[in-house]
Each structure stands twice: as structure tokens, then as C-alpha cells.
Design a protein around this motif. Structure first.
Motif, short mmCIF file in Angstrom:
data_model
loop_
_atom_site.label_atom_id
_atom_site.label_comp_id
_atom_site.label_asym_id
_atom_site.label_seq_id
_atom_site.Cartn_x
_atom_site.Cartn_y
_atom_site.Cartn_z
N THR A 509 20.06 64.19 -41.96
CA THR A 509 21.13 63.78 -42.89
C THR A 509 21.93 62.62 -42.34
O THR A 509 22.64 61.95 -43.09
CB THR A 509 22.07 64.96 -43.18
N TYR A 510 21.85 62.38 -41.01
CA TYR A 510 22.63 61.30 -40.42
C TYR A 510 21.81 60.03 -40.21
O TYR A 510 22.35 59.01 -39.77
CB TYR A 510 23.18 61.73 -39.05
N LYS A 511 20.51 60.07 -40.47
CA LYS A 511 19.65 58.94 -40.13
C LYS A 511 20.03 57.67 -40.88
O LYS A 511 20.03 56.57 -40.32
CB LYS A 511 18.19 59.29 -40.39
N THR A 512 20.29 57.80 -42.17
CA THR A 512 20.51 56.62 -42.99
C THR A 512 21.81 55.91 -42.65
O THR A 512 21.92 54.70 -42.74
CB THR A 512 20.50 57.01 -44.48
N ILE A 513 22.83 56.69 -42.25
CA ILE A 513 24.13 56.06 -41.98
C ILE A 513 24.27 55.65 -40.52
O ILE A 513 25.23 54.99 -40.15
CB ILE A 513 25.28 57.01 -42.36
N LYS A 514 23.30 56.01 -39.67
CA LYS A 514 23.25 55.55 -38.29
C LYS A 514 24.58 55.80 -37.56
O LYS A 514 25.30 54.87 -37.22
CB LYS A 514 22.89 54.07 -38.22
N THR A 515 24.92 57.03 -37.32
CA THR A 515 26.13 57.38 -36.60
C THR A 515 25.78 58.07 -35.30
O THR A 515 24.64 58.46 -35.04
CB THR A 515 27.01 58.32 -37.43
N GLN A 516 26.80 58.24 -34.45
CA GLN A 516 26.61 58.93 -33.19
C GLN A 516 26.32 60.41 -33.41
O GLN A 516 25.81 61.09 -32.51
CB GLN A 516 27.87 58.77 -32.33
N SER A 517 26.65 60.94 -34.57
CA SER A 517 26.40 62.35 -34.83
C SER A 517 24.91 62.67 -34.77
O SER A 517 24.51 63.76 -34.36
CB SER A 517 26.96 62.74 -36.20
N CYS A 518 24.08 61.74 -35.19
CA CYS A 518 22.63 61.95 -35.12
C CYS A 518 22.19 62.10 -33.67
O CYS A 518 21.42 63.01 -33.34
CB CYS A 518 21.92 60.77 -35.79
N ILE A 519 22.69 61.21 -32.81
CA ILE A 519 22.34 61.30 -31.39
C ILE A 519 22.87 62.60 -30.80
O ILE A 519 22.18 63.27 -30.01
CB ILE A 519 22.92 60.08 -30.63
N HIS A 520 24.09 62.98 -31.19
CA HIS A 520 24.68 64.20 -30.62
C HIS A 520 23.87 65.44 -30.99
O HIS A 520 23.56 66.27 -30.13
CB HIS A 520 26.12 64.34 -31.12
N LEU A 521 23.50 65.55 -32.23
CA LEU A 521 22.77 66.75 -32.65
C LEU A 521 21.37 66.78 -32.06
O LEU A 521 20.87 67.84 -31.65
CB LEU A 521 22.72 66.82 -34.18
N LEU A 522 20.70 65.62 -32.00
CA LEU A 522 19.38 65.58 -31.38
C LEU A 522 19.46 65.84 -29.88
O LEU A 522 18.53 66.40 -29.29
CB LEU A 522 18.71 64.23 -31.66
N SER A 523 20.56 65.43 -29.26
CA SER A 523 20.76 65.75 -27.84
C SER A 523 20.91 67.25 -27.64
O SER A 523 20.40 67.83 -26.68
CB SER A 523 21.99 65.01 -27.29
N GLU A 524 21.63 67.89 -28.57
CA GLU A 524 21.77 69.35 -28.50
C GLU A 524 20.40 70.02 -28.66
O GLU A 524 20.07 70.99 -27.96
CB GLU A 524 22.71 69.84 -29.60
N ALA A 525 19.58 69.51 -29.57
CA ALA A 525 18.25 70.08 -29.77
C ALA A 525 17.39 69.89 -28.52
O ALA A 525 16.66 70.79 -28.10
CB ALA A 525 17.58 69.42 -30.97
N HIS A 526 17.49 68.73 -27.90
CA HIS A 526 16.74 68.46 -26.67
C HIS A 526 17.17 69.40 -25.55
O HIS A 526 16.32 69.97 -24.83
CB HIS A 526 16.97 67.00 -26.26
N LEU A 527 18.48 69.58 -25.38
CA LEU A 527 18.97 70.47 -24.32
C LEU A 527 18.59 71.92 -24.60
O LEU A 527 18.35 72.69 -23.66
CB LEU A 527 20.48 70.34 -24.20
N LEU A 528 18.53 72.29 -25.87
CA LEU A 528 18.11 73.65 -26.22
C LEU A 528 16.68 73.91 -25.74
O LEU A 528 16.39 74.94 -25.11
CB LEU A 528 18.21 73.85 -27.73
N VAL A 529 15.79 72.97 -26.01
CA VAL A 529 14.39 73.13 -25.59
C VAL A 529 14.28 73.07 -24.08
O VAL A 529 13.55 73.86 -23.46
CB VAL A 529 13.52 72.05 -26.25
N ARG A 530 15.03 72.16 -23.46
CA ARG A 530 14.98 72.05 -22.00
C ARG A 530 15.47 73.34 -21.34
O ARG A 530 14.88 73.81 -20.36
CB ARG A 530 15.83 70.86 -21.55
N ALA A 531 16.55 73.93 -21.87
CA ALA A 531 17.07 75.18 -21.31
C ALA A 531 16.06 76.31 -21.48
O ALA A 531 15.90 77.15 -20.58
CB ALA A 531 18.39 75.54 -21.99
N ALA A 532 15.38 76.35 -22.63
CA ALA A 532 14.38 77.40 -22.85
C ALA A 532 13.23 77.26 -21.86
O ALA A 532 12.71 78.26 -21.35
CB ALA A 532 13.87 77.32 -24.28
N LEU A 533 12.83 76.04 -21.55
CA LEU A 533 11.75 75.83 -20.58
C LEU A 533 12.19 76.19 -19.17
O LEU A 533 11.39 76.65 -18.36
CB LEU A 533 11.28 74.37 -20.63
#
Length: 1004
Positions: A509-533
Motif C-alpha cells: 500500500t506504500y509502494k506508489t507514494i514512496k515513503t519511509q513507511s514502506c522501508i520500515h514495514l519491510l525491515s520489520e518483515a526482514h527482522l521477523l524472518v531473521r529472528a525465526a532463523l
């Protein structure tokens, strides 16, 4: 700042079928839940999404006040109360408890179990009672070793887990009281313990210590105290006394808030003393204490707050262990867990604090709650907080910190991870009425809810009264006829993969408006997977492979964000794309290319990634279409980089006409340079336009052209599939301008653009030779290295290479494959390492005709190198064997080497036998100073002896003898001269020399 999202980390829930209202509950390993109510503990089986089933139950001595399970040792420990007395008991081998009425063995801690009772202990539960001199207040178990730490007033008692070995097949779990940690002026409310790290919490204070062993001290510490003294101690005591005197209903005296990190925490005023009480081995006994953190809070008196609202709660030490590579199969090769990072969490009613406490102590995150919290549990992935009516789920940064501890390549161009300072977020605030307590194990959250009737305050107190140290909590009246309803729920958290996918979908939902929120949420998703590993022990079979794919996918998403958004961290596109495993073509395919009529905007992150990828010699060739887009991209953003871009192996398929058109535009823009000229020449050569090639190469002198190659080595040398590949331009220079080629490679080596071995391999590959064959162009390069006197080149190794090649050619009479670039005379004039050839060598060589010019050149270079000052002669002697002394060339080299080794007598014998005419020039050059005596001690007797024997060389020996006599008569006195003359010589022959010797004194 806390970001709030409406995600779904919680899945299904079920009710635990316990009969009485739970007073305490905790998880029991991977598959069990313990619930204490009244004087009984019930154990329930919890497996996956299946219904919770009763497993067993056992009676306790009294009401359970605290209860903790230890996975190491698989035991349950509880603080129990009966008749206003508290007891500490550990329940061992509880899984063998079949029914509630099954027999139970009760024993005292440290009690020796005899062998005949082996079968009894194997098949029944044991209760280990641990008496204490003071009432236990709180307990904690080490998740790694299973040791038990008990908190009492002003002290902590450590029980080490051990096993009594009954026989070879059976051992019994037991404890040993090994250490007492005395901490003055603190009454622990909660404690946490993990491999020597101790966290202690009172109502408003937190202290973190590290217990250390002393490997250098071999003596056992028995009742020996190690104290930490601080100058603040007496000040604190004085403040406490004044507080008790001045505290009234009208005054409240509060200590200042304080945060002390590292060594400064010793200034807290708390006196810590260690008292060893056990016989622990050297590897586990603790003799020193290190202060890591002290934090003290002050009640907020700015608004009305009951005393319960200003107390700390939920102290946790969370360990994260080494996991190894993310691509491993996830199986632990060693049973011993190795601590990687440790985190400490504690909370006030409205704010929580998360610290990292291993290599450095620092505050990582602060959690602001929207309403008053009651309890919280910390996991590697989340922080779960309960309020009276809400279950809140916050993200944590533990995996980000641990990743940087584990991987030294983190935060480089190779790897990246979201920063520890990234704002935390609340993934979900779930409504739950009447929440009272929470615990967590595996993928489950256990919640106790209790719907209480409204409580009517009996009386009100003034705010100042409530904030005093006296117990003035509000008493509530609850009608006795109304009974509260309660439930114990098991809430299953969704799998990391499911939550990750939801986060990725949410971020779209944040891709089209290009905000930092997109990076923040994808960073949370990345850390979630990293923590699970990192928490691989909690993964189901087959789940790790899926998580690894999600990990790469998340890296790709983050790479897309940083490559498209204009941020100060756009350089992170490079490491994230590398970690994603995407090829350059796949990354370019993800770019939203503008139509021809619209101007294309290229962000810094994408340019940075493409530029670095083209420099790294990836084994990937872009299609003609993508290569044209890359050239267009750099033409718009960084035109000066175009020559470098076109020289990349990945741009092999670029249309030469397209490349040439963009290079010509650089001339019009004022970017003309030697590098542009060389790039245009390479493109012209690729097109087969030799006239254009020659015109470009004539634009600058060879010296400037050689400097141009230093700016871009890939004009000559490229890497493909790990192999060095000479370019088409290099091959052409080998045929037309070999001197320029050698000078260019020499410049690359001098500027550390190519290594010594790489340069050698380049010339071998360029000349089409195998590893054992040395082309002349490589020999020219070695000679140029000696002339240039490069500091990085090992001189003796280089001299050895050259002499070995000269010797091989001379022994095989093998001519060079191309004309040498420099003659021996050129090298002697240009390089100090090539010395002037000794005069007697020319006499020796002139005795034989060397028709082959190249053969003579190799011989002269070898002789000159041996005559030079730099070469270690002894190192080449073993390799002279192929060069036979039967030839004049071989003889000259052998005699030269022996001369350099000061073996003059052997050299004289060789020359007298093989080349008498060279003896006198040799003696004149070599037999000087301390070696001058060899004229009459060695040379004169040898010549006389050989003249007596006659032969075809008689005349040569006679001529040499006359020269020797003239020299000796000049050097010696008459008496000494007479002594060296042969007794059987003809007087008439020696008389002129005797007369000269006798007159010599009068003449002088």
C-alpha cells in the motif's frame, strides 16, 4: 516513536481445561504447560494446534507462590507456602508421573542415592527439597546450564545443577549450593539468570551483574568474599536514614533517577559480596563480579497514582545463541549452546526498556504503552504486553543486534541488516477482557483472564501519602456474594511465514507514494524472518527452507526500496540485492522503465548498485537491450563513468555503434580524456575499424597511454568465471605495440591494480602458452620489473625467474618466440641489478664463435645478472646442472658463479685446463688484495708444472708464465722471489726477472 499497524500475529486460541482458578502457570519445554492451583500442579500436553490435554498432576506442599520450568534438566521448581512458611522444591523426572496417586520420592538436596534404588528413581517422580536460612522471594533458571538462582532479602543463592552417577547406565539429577551473592539494601522482586549474568529487580531499581571465574587462580574460594567498594555507599545510607526521619504525611523524599552503564554502575552504592559455598570445578566457580548496569527510577508525583502504578515488573534476560550459516540444515552439531547475545528487558507501567548487555551495555529500545501495562514477556521476535483489557504485540531489535555480533561482514557492501535504532512498532492490539497474567513458550502465549465485579474504593488517600514508602495501597470492597469468572487461554501465534507474507502485502500500500513507511514495514518483515532463523530450534521440519527463501525475498524487497526511494541510505540497495541472490538482469527487470516520450529518473541507490556490480566482474552478461539501458542510465546520471561501464565484462553484448555514439557525446560535453580515447580504440577494434583504432592510439604518446590503462585495467584484463581473460585490445597490442603492453601491465602492478602472479598468468594466457612454458613477452616483463625497481617485487625471486629462463634457453638452445624488447646493453645501462660483465669473460667467450645472436643475448644477460650486486649466487648453483661446462657458454657461467663464491683456486684450475689465454685477464681482475698471494702460491707453481709436461698448450702456458713472473717479481722481495721459483728451473730463463726484482729497490 512507536509505529502502529493492524496485523494479525495471533492465530487460534483454546481454553486450558483446568479445574481450579490458576494461581501460577508456566511453559514446560516444547510440549507441556504447568498450572498451579491450591496445593496441586497440573501438567497439560500442548502439541501444535491440537487441543490441550491433561497429562498428569501432582500435589505440592502448599500454595505455589512462584513456579519456573528449566528445559536444561527438564525439572520444575516452585516456591510454596504453608502455614506462613515458604519452601523451595524442585520436581524432577515429572514425566514419569502417570497418575496423581503414583508414588513420589522426596529427598533433600545433596542426598546421596544408593545403587539399589536405581529402578525406583528411574520410574517415579522425585521432589528435591532445598532448605534456605531465609524465605525465598523469587527464582530463575539458567536456560543453558539449568542452574537455579534463588532471590532472598539482600542476597541471591545459586544452586548448580549436577548429576549423581549411580552406575554406568543411570544418573540422578541433583543440585549443589555453590554460591551466595550478598547485595546490601535491596529486596529482589524478580530475578533472571543466564550463564553467569544476573539481573535483579526491586520495586524501582534494576541491577545487572556478571559473575566471572578466575582461570589463573587455582585455589578454591571457600567463604572468601569478593567485594566491590564504591564511594557512594555511605552517602546512600545517610540519605536512607534522613528519609526515615523526615517522612511524614506532608513530605515525600525521593532519590534521584539514575542510569549507570558499564564500569560506572559500580558507583550505584550497592555493596556486592560473593561467598563460595560449594565444590564446583574451576570452569564453573565464580570468584569475581562485574557490574554492567544499574538503573533507578523515581515515582512521578505530577499526577495521582496509586503505589502499584509506580513499580517495575517483567524482568527478563533473553539469550540468543550462535546459529552458524543461514544455509545450514538447522541441526545442532553440538549440544552445548554458545551464547551470542544477551538482552535485558524490564518495564514500568507505561514504558518498557530493552538493553543489550554482552559485549557492550546500551539501551536499544524504549516502548511507550498506550495504557497501563500489567505484565510483559520478551521473545526473540516480539514483546507481548498485557493491560487490563488488551494484548499488545511489539517488535524487538534483538535479531538485528545479534546479527551484527555474529557476522563480521554485516554493515558492509556484502551484507546489511536493519539498524538496531529502527523505531519499534505495535503489530496488533487485541481486545481481551480482564487480563491478569501472561507467559510464553514455543509458539504459544498463555493468558489468564478474570472478569471481576466493580471494586468500590473504601477510602481515598492523598497523593503524597500514597507515594510514601509505607504500605498505603487502596483497599477495595468486593461483595462476597459475587464470584469472579476466569479462563486460562492458549493463544497460538501465527507462523513467521504467514506473518511475513501479511507484512509484505501490507507494505504494497506504500509502494506508489514512496515513503519511509514502506522501508520500515519491510525491515520489520526482514527482522521477523531473521529472528525465526536464529531461533532454529523452534522451527518445524521443512520450515527452514521456506524461511530461507523468504529471507532472500525480503532482501530483494528492501533492495527495491533503497534503489527507488531517494533516501540517505540508498547505498544499502547493494548489500540487500546481493543477499537476495538476484542477478543484475533480474534487478533491472524490476525497474519501472519510463516510456520513450517521458524523461527517466534514476535514483542514487540503483546507480550505486549497478556501478558496483559492473566493477565486481560478475559472471553475468547483460542482453543487448539491457546493456543499452545501462549505458543510457549512466549517460544521464554519471557520464564520466561511461568508459568504466563499457569496459565491464557484463557489457560484452553492447552494440559497438551504440557505445561509440555515447562516447562521442562525451567529447562534445568536454569529458575527453585518455581513458575515453582508449575506450573508443577498443570499441573501434571490436568493430574491425583499424583506421579509427590507429587514429585514436596516435592521439597520445605511449607513456600517456600506459597511464590511461591504469585508470581502467579492464581494457586489458577481465575476469570471467574466475579465470583471467586478456581482452581483444591486449591481443592486438601484443602484435603491434608489445612495449606499450608491457609498460601498461607494469603500471598496473606498480599501482596495485594487479598482483605478481596475476601478471605472470596474464602474459602466459595472452601468448597462448601453458603453465610450464615462458613466453618472451613475460621475460620482457620480468626485465622491466627489475629496471623499474618495484618495491613489492621480491628481488631474489625475480632474479631467480630470469636466470632460470636464461639457463633453460641456453641449455636447450631455444630461441625466444618473439624479439626481446631490450638488449643486454640496454639493461646494463638502465638497471643497477645488471652489472658490467667482467673483462676476462669476453676473452673466454671469444675462444668460441656464438653464431646465434639470440643465444648470445641470453648469455650476456645471464652473465650480467651474475655480475650484478643484487643476486644471491648460492641459490642458483643447484640449477646450473643443465648448462654443461663442455660449452664455452656453460663454462663462463660456472666460472662466474664460483668466482662470486670466492672459489678462486678451482676457477684457476678450470681456466688453465680449458682456456689458458683467459688465465692472466682473470688473475688481473680477481686476484687482488688478500687474494694476491695466489699469484705465486697457486698460479706460478701450476704453470711451471704444466710447462714441464709440455703438450699442445705449451706455448700458451709459457706466455702466461712470463706474465706471472713479471707480476710476482714486482710484488715480492728478492729473497721471497727466489723461494717461490722452482728448484729445477733453467737459470737463464729466470735471470731477467731476478735482475728486475733486485734492481726494483734501487729504482724506487
Amino acid at each position: 516513536m512507536v509505529h502502529l499497524y493492524n496485523l494479525h500475529p495471533f492465530g487460534s486460541q483454546q481454553v486450558v481445561p483446568c479445574k481450579l482458578e490458576p494461581e501460577q502457570f508456566c511453559g514446560g519445554g516444547r510440549d507441556a504447560l504447568f498450572v498451579a492451583a491450591g496445593c496441586k500442579v497440573e501438567a497439560f500436553t500442548v502439541v501444535g494446534q491440537e487441543l490441550c490435554q491433561p497429562r498428569c498432576a501432582f500435589s505440592t506442599l502448599g500454595r505455589v507462590l512462584r513456579m519456573v520450568y528449566s528445559e536444561a534438566g527438564d525439572y520444575l521448581v516452585a516456591i510454596e507456602e504453608k502455614n506462613k512458611a515458604t519452601f523451595l522444591r524442585a520436581y524432577v523426572n515429572w514425566r514419569s508421573k502417570k497418575t496423581e496417586n503414583s508414588r513420589v520420592c522426596i529427598r533433600m538436596v545433596g542426598h546421596n542415592v544408593e545403587a539399589p534404588f536405581r529402578e525406583t528413581f528411574r520410574d517415579q517422580m522425585s521432589i528435591v527439597e532445598m532448605p534456605l536460612s531465609e524465605a525465598p522471594l523469587c527464582i530463575s533458571c539458567c536456560p543453558v546450564k539449568g542452574d537455579l538462582l534463588v532471590g532472598c532479602t539482600n542476597k541471591l543463592v545459586l544452586f548448580s545443577l549436577k548429576y549423581q552417577i549411580i552406575d554406568e547406565e543411570f544418573s540422578v539429577l541433583d543440585f549443589e549450593r555453590s554460591l551466595i551473592v550478598h547485595i546490601d539494601c535491596i529486596s529482589p522482586v524478580e530475578i533472571s539468570f543466564c550463564v553467569g549474568y544476573v539481573a535483579v529487580m526491586s520495586d524501582l531499581e534494576v541491577l545487572i551483574l556478571k559473575l566471572e571465574s578466575d582461570p589463573k587462580n587455582g585455589e578454591r574460594v571457600n567463604h572468601h568474599s569478593h567485594k566491590t567498594h564504591t564511594p557512594v555507599k555511605h552517602t546512600e545510607e545517610g540519605t536512607g536514614n534522613k528519609t526515615s526521619q523526615l517522612e511524614t504525611d506532608d513530605f515525600v523524599i525521593c532519590q534521584k533517577p539514575m542510569e549507570l552503564l558499564g564500569e560506572k554502575s559500580e558507583q550505584s552504592g550497592l555493596l556486592v559480596t560473593l561467598e563460595s559455598t560449594g565444590w564446583a570445578d574451576e570452569s564453573t566457580k565464580y570468584s569475581h563480579v562485574q557490574h554492567l548496569l544499574y538503573r533507578r527510577f523515581t515515582p512521578d508525583i505530577s499526577f495521582y497514582s496509586p503505589s502499584d502504578e509506580i513499580k517495575l515488573h517483567s524482568l527478563h534476560l533473553l539469550p540468543i545463541y550462535h546459529t552458524g550459516s543461514l544455509t545450514s540444515d538447522g541441526k545442532n552439531l553440538s549440544q552445548e549452546k554458545e551464547l551470542l547475545s544477551l538482552f535485558c528487558f524490564f518495564s514500568l507501567p507505561h514504558v518498557g526498556y530493552l538493553y543489550m548487555v554482552v559485549k557492550s551495555v546500551e539501551l536499544m529500545s524504549i516502548y511507550q504503552y498506550p495504557e497501563k501495562s500489567q505484565q510483559a514477556v520478551l521473545t526473540p521476535q516480539f514483546l507481548h504486553v498485557i493491560t487490563s483489557n488488551n494484548l499488545q504485540c511489539f517488535t524487538v531489535r534483538c535479531s538485528a543486534a545479534a546479527a551484527r555480533e555474529e557476522d563480521p561482514y554485516m554493515d558492509t557492501t556484502l551484507k546489511a541488516c536493519p539498524p538496531v535504532s529502527l523505531d519499534v512498532c505495535a503489530l496488533r492490539i487485541q481486545l481481551f477482557i480482564g487480563l491478569k497474567a501472561i507467559c510464553h513458550f514455543k509458539n504459544h502465549i498463555i493468558l489468564l483472564t478474570k472478569a471481576e465485579p466493580e471494586a468500590v474504593p473504601e477510602r481515598k488517600e492523598s497523593p503524597k501519602r500514597l507515594l510514601s514508602r509505607k504500605d498505603t495501597s487502596v483497599k477495595n470492597r468486593i461483595p462476597p456474594a459475587v464470584e469472579a469468572g476466569w479462563n486460562l487461554y492458549i493463544v497460538n501465534t501465527v507462523s513467521p511465514m504467514q506473518l511475513y507474507k501479511e507484512m509484505v502485502d501490507y507494505s504494497n500500500t506504500y509502494k506508489t507514494i514512496k515513503t519511509q513507511s514502506c522501508i520500515h514495514l519491510l525491515s520489520e518483515a526482514h527482522l521477523l524472518v531473521r529472528a525465526a532463523l536464529m531461533d532454529a530450534g523452534q522451527l518445524e521440519p521443512g520450515e527452514k527452507a521456506e524461511l530461507l527463501e523468504a529471507f532472500k525475498e525480503s532482501c530483494g524487497h528492501l533492495g527495491d526500496c533503497y534503489s527507488r526511494l531517494d533516501t540517505q541510505h540508498s547505498h544499502l540497495a547493494l548489500p540487500y540485492y546481493k543477499m537476495s541472490g538476484l542477478t543484475m538482469a533480474e534487478v533491472l527487470a524490476r525497474v519501472d522503465w519510463a516510456v520513450d516520450s517521458e524523461p527517466q529518473k534514476y535514483e542514487k541507490g540503483l546507480i550505486f548498485y549497478i556501478n558496483h556490480s559492473l566493477y565486481e566482474n560478475l559472471d553475468e552478461e547483460l542482453s543487448e537491450e539491457l546493456a543499452a539501458k545501462v549505458v543510457q542510465m549512466f549517460h544521464v546520471t554519471e557520464p564520466k563513468q561511461l568508459p568504466h561501464v563499457l569496459c565491464s565484462p557484463s557489457m560484452k553484448n553492447i552494440n559497438p555503434l551504440t557505445a561509440l555514439s555515447y562516447l562521442n557525446k562525451l567529447d562534445t560535453y568536454g569529458f575527453a580524456s585518455i581513458l575515453v580515447t582508449l575506450t573508443k580504440a577498443a570499441v573501434a577494434l571490436k568493430m574491425g575499424n583499424l583506421d579509427m583504432y590507429r587514429d585514436e592510439m596516435k592521439s597520445y604518446s605511449e607513456m600517456k597511454l600506459a597511464c590511461g590503462f591504469i585508470l581502467e585495467p579492464r581494457l586489458l584484463i577481465q575476469q570471467r568465471k574466475g579465470q583471467m581473460v586478456p581482452t581483444q585490445l591486449a591481443a592486438h597490442l601484443r602484435e603491434t605495440q608489445p612495449g606499450l603492453l608491457v609498460a601498461a601491465v607494469l603500471g598496473l602492478q606498480k599501482n596495485n591494480k594487479i598482483g605478481i602472479e596475476e601478471a605472470d598468468s596474464f602474459f602466459k594466457v595472452l601468448c597462448g602458452q601453458d603453465e610450464d612454458t615462458i613466453p618472451q613477452l613475460l621475460v620482457d616483463f620480468w626485465e622491466a620489473q627489475l629496471v623499474a625497481c618495484l618495491p613489492d617485487v621480491v628481488l631474489q625471486e625475480l632474479c631467480f625467474k630470469l636466470t632460470s629462463q636464461y639457463i633453460w634457453r641456453l641449455s636447450k638452445r631455444q630461441p625466444p618466440d618473439t624479439t626481446p624488447l631490450q638488449t643486454s646493453e640496454d639493461l646494463i645501462n638502465a638497471c643497477s641489478h645488471f652489472g658490467l660483465i667482467y673483462p676476462w669473460v669476453d676473452v673466454l667467450i671469444s675462444s668460441d664463435s656464438l653464431a646465434d645472436k639470440n643465444y648470445k643475448e641470453d648469455l650476456s644477460k645471464l652473465q650480467s645478472l651474475i655480475c650484478g650486486p643484487s643476486f644471491d649466487i648460492a641459490s642458483i648453483i643447484p640449477f646450473l646442472e643443465p648448462l654443461s661446462e663442455d660449452t664455452v657458454a656453460g663454462l663462463s657461467v660456472h666460472v662466474l658463479c664460483r668466482t662470486r663464491l670466492r672459489e678462486y683456486e678451482q676457477c684457476l684450475d678450470t681456466l688453465l685446463e680449458r682456456c689458458p689465454q683467459a688465465v692472466i685477464p682473470y688473475a688481473n681482475h680477481e686476484l687482488k688484495e688478500e687474494n694476491r698471494t695466489l699469484w705465486w702460491k697457486k698460479l706460478l707453481p701450476e704453470l711451471c708444472q704444466r710447462i714441464k709436461c709440455g703438450g699442445e698448450k705449451y706455448q700458451l702456458y709459457l706466455t702466461s708464465l712470463k706474465e706471472v713472473l713479471s707480476i710476482v717479481a714486482m710484488e715480492l722481495e728478492l729473497r721471497d722471489f727466489l723461494n717461490v721459483l722452482p728448484e729445477d728451473g733453467t737459470a737463464a730463463f729466470f735471470l731477467p726477472y731476478l735482475l728486475y726484482c733486485s734492481r726494483k729497490k734501487s729504482l724506487t
